[in-house]
Design a protein around this motif. Sequence first.
Motif, short mmCIF file in Angstrom:
data_model
loop_
_atom_site.label_atom_id
_atom_site.label_comp_id
_atom_site.label_asym_id
_atom_site.label_seq_id
_atom_site.Cartn_x
_atom_site.Cartn_y
_atom_site.Cartn_z
N ILE A 47 -3.05 -9.85 8.28
CA ILE A 47 -3.53 -9.80 6.90
C ILE A 47 -4.09 -8.39 6.68
N PRO A 48 -3.68 -7.72 5.61
CA PRO A 48 -4.15 -6.35 5.39
C PRO A 48 -5.68 -6.26 5.41
N VAL A 49 -6.16 -5.31 6.17
CA VAL A 49 -7.60 -5.11 6.30
C VAL A 49 -8.16 -4.44 5.05
N ILE A 50 -7.38 -3.58 4.46
CA ILE A 50 -7.80 -2.88 3.24
C ILE A 50 -6.99 -3.43 2.09
N GLN A 51 -7.69 -3.85 1.05
CA GLN A 51 -7.03 -4.43 -0.11
C GLN A 51 -7.28 -3.56 -1.33
N VAL A 52 -6.25 -2.81 -1.69
CA VAL A 52 -6.32 -1.96 -2.87
C VAL A 52 -5.08 -2.23 -3.70
N SER A 53 -5.25 -2.54 -4.96
CA SER A 53 -4.09 -2.77 -5.82
C SER A 53 -3.47 -1.43 -6.20
N PHE A 54 -2.22 -1.47 -6.59
CA PHE A 54 -1.53 -0.26 -7.03
C PHE A 54 -2.26 0.36 -8.22
N GLU A 55 -2.72 -0.49 -9.14
CA GLU A 55 -3.42 0.00 -10.33
C GLU A 55 -4.72 0.72 -9.95
N ASP A 56 -5.47 0.14 -9.02
CA ASP A 56 -6.71 0.78 -8.56
C ASP A 56 -6.42 2.12 -7.91
N LEU A 57 -5.37 2.16 -7.12
CA LEU A 57 -5.00 3.40 -6.45
C LEU A 57 -4.61 4.46 -7.46
N MET A 58 -3.84 4.10 -8.47
CA MET A 58 -3.42 5.06 -9.50
C MET A 58 -4.62 5.56 -10.30
N GLU A 59 -5.57 4.69 -10.59
CA GLU A 59 -6.79 5.12 -11.29
C GLU A 59 -7.56 6.13 -10.47
N ASP A 60 -7.66 5.88 -9.17
CA ASP A 60 -8.36 6.82 -8.29
C ASP A 60 -7.64 8.16 -8.25
N VAL A 61 -6.33 8.16 -8.21
CA VAL A 61 -5.55 9.40 -8.19
C VAL A 61 -5.75 10.17 -9.49
#
Length: 84
Positions: A66-80
């Motif tokens: 199970i992925p240890v880090i859970q980041v959605s694509f949308e959250d990642l794009m906002e951070d970028v």
Amino acid sequence: MATLTIDLPDSVFPALHRAPDEFVHEMRTEAAVQWYAQQRVSQEKAAEIAGLSRAEFIDELARRRIPVIQVSFEDLMEDVQRAD
């Protein structure tokens, strides 16, 4: 700490090859992992629910793949976009 009482048939423990205390630990861990995978609780809270240290909980997630880090694509794009 709250106490939860669940009535189960005596046949449950032999069927699962678990003593009652092992069963309780397994139920807590299963619930914590499921709720973490559904992103309903944080890693820290899930570890607390499971009665494990955070490192032990991360090991359990890895064991279950199970992925240890859970980041959605949308959250990642906002951070970028914020980083620009």
